[in-house]
Design a protein around this motif. Structure first.
Motif, PDB file in Angstrom:
ATOM      1  N   VAL A  84     -40.526  30.367  42.171  1.00 41.67           N
ATOM      2  CA  VAL A  84     -39.186  30.787  41.748  1.00 41.67           C
ATOM      3  C   VAL A  84     -38.929  32.195  42.291  1.00 41.67           C
ATOM      4  CG1 VAL A  84     -37.689  31.308  39.780  1.00 41.67           C
ATOM      5  CG2 VAL A  84     -39.280  29.371  39.663  1.00 41.67           C
ATOM      6  N   GLY A  85     -37.762  32.376  42.922  1.00 41.61           N
ATOM      7  CA  GLY A  85     -37.418  33.663  43.530  1.00 41.61           C
ATOM      8  C   GLY A  85     -38.055  33.864  44.893  1.00 41.61           C
ATOM      9  N   THR A 121     -36.618  27.377  49.639  1.00 40.98           N
ATOM     10  CA  THR A 121     -36.601  28.420  48.614  1.00 40.98           C
ATOM     11  C   THR A 121     -36.262  27.818  47.249  1.00 40.98           C
ATOM     12  OG1 THR A 121     -34.251  28.993  48.878  1.00 40.98           O
ATOM     13  CG2 THR A 121     -35.828  30.131  50.317  1.00 40.98           C
ATOM     14  N   GLN A 122     -36.566  28.593  46.207  1.00 39.67           N
ATOM     15  CA  GLN A 122     -36.198  28.227  44.840  1.00 39.67           C
ATOM     16  C   GLN A 122     -35.596  29.478  44.195  1.00 39.67           C
ATOM     17  OE1 GLN A 122     -38.009  25.974  40.936  1.00 39.67           O
ATOM     18  NE2 GLN A 122     -39.480  26.717  42.387  1.00 39.67           N
ATOM     19  N   PRO A 123     -34.300  29.729  44.443  1.00 36.36           N
ATOM     20  CA  PRO A 123     -33.659  30.938  43.921  1.00 36.36           C
ATOM     21  C   PRO A 123     -33.752  31.050  42.402  1.00 36.36           C
ATOM     22  CG  PRO A 123     -32.194  29.795  45.442  1.00 36.36           C
ATOM     23  CD  PRO A 123     -33.376  28.906  45.213  1.00 36.36           C
ATOM     24  N   GLU A 124     -33.571  29.923  41.696  1.00 38.35           N
ATOM     25  CA  GLU A 124     -33.686  29.851  40.246  1.00 38.35           C
ATOM     26  C   GLU A 124     -34.524  28.626  39.915  1.00 38.35           C
ATOM     27  OE1 GLU A 124     -29.960  30.047  38.164  1.00 38.35           O
ATOM     28  OE2 GLU A 124     -29.115  31.420  39.654  1.00 38.35           O
ATOM     29  N   ALA A 125     -35.158  28.629  38.781  1.00 37.87           N
ATOM     30  CA  ALA A 125     -36.006  27.504  38.385  1.00 37.87           C
ATOM     31  C   ALA A 125     -35.255  26.176  38.513  1.00 37.87           C
ATOM     32  CB  ALA A 125     -36.501  27.697  36.956  1.00 37.87           C
ATOM     33  N   GLU A 139     -33.796  24.910  41.154  1.00 36.82           N
ATOM     34  CA  GLU A 139     -32.780  24.899  42.215  1.00 36.82           C
ATOM     35  C   GLU A 139     -33.484  25.123  43.557  1.00 36.82           C
ATOM     36  OE1 GLU A 139     -28.847  27.402  43.685  1.00 36.82           O
ATOM     37  OE2 GLU A 139     -30.015  28.137  41.993  1.00 36.82           O
ATOM     38  N   GLY A 163     -36.722  37.582  46.471  1.00 39.92           N
ATOM     39  CA  GLY A 163     -35.379  37.090  46.737  1.00 39.92           C
ATOM     40  C   GLY A 163     -34.904  37.229  48.170  1.00 39.92           C
ATOM     41  N   ASP A 194     -30.787  32.673  48.286  1.00 38.59           N
ATOM     42  CA  ASP A 194     -29.718  31.905  47.655  1.00 38.59           C
ATOM     43  C   ASP A 194     -28.886  31.109  48.647  1.00 38.59           C
ATOM     44  OD1 ASP A 194     -30.213  32.784  45.005  1.00 38.59           O
ATOM     45  OD2 ASP A 194     -29.205  34.672  45.460  1.00 38.59           O
TER      46      ASP A 194
END
Length: 163
Positions: free
Chosen positions: A80-81, A94-98, A100, A121, A135
């Motif tokens: 995450v991040g 990527t996994q910007p938020e848990a 996603e 990030g 993101d």
């Protein structure tokens, strides 16, 4: 009969050897890997990497635990991040938020270097310092002229797959 070895000839040979040995060593294999590599402080893959760069499964193809044929990486391997750079596929997941997951081309838009890390990030390219957002792939710093192109992905079970 051969002529005796002169001092000049011996020194010339030693100088040639002293230059060529380090050059040959520089051409050796660095032992690097091309499998999926998490590039932040998130969890690392503990299983062997499959040829597609994702975590391999011991389940037979078509069984409930088998990874889809177009799988990129296990969701658990993408922090995450942060993210994972898949060198062979030239994709960064990527996994910007848990929960996603996003994916982008791993080729920097500045001079086509492969991006080198994903931390805090940001997707970073060490060639000339370009930085991109996890993101949306947009440029957040450096000389890159445009965002990293998005790659369409879905989550199937515990795998991130190309859509």
């Amino acid at each position: 009969m051969t002529a005796p070895l002169s001092r000049r000839r011996a020194l010339s040979g030693a100088a040639t050897l002293g230059v060529s040995v380090p050059l040959l060593a520089a051409c050796g294999d660095d032992g690097g890997t091309t499998a999926a590599e998490p590039t932040s402080s998130g969890p690392a893959s503990t299983g062997p990497a499959s040829p597609s760069g994702g975590a391999s499964s011991s389940a037979p193809a078509g069984s409930p635990g088998a990874a889809p044929a177009n799988a990129l990486v296990a969701t658990a391997d993408v922090p995450v991040g942060g993210g994972v750079i898949l060198k062979d596929e030239e994709v960064v997941v990527t996994q910007p938020e848990a929960g996603e997951f996003k994916a982008f081309s791993a080729i920097c838009t500045h001079q086509a270097c492969l991006v080198t890390s994903v931390e805090d990030g940001a997707i970073a390219c060490a060639c000339h310092g370009s930085m991109f957002s996890v993101d949306d792939g947009s440029v957040t710093g450096g000389p890159a002229p445009s965002a990293l192109p998005e790659v369409a992905v879905d989550v199937r079970g515990d795998q991130v797959v190309k859509a």
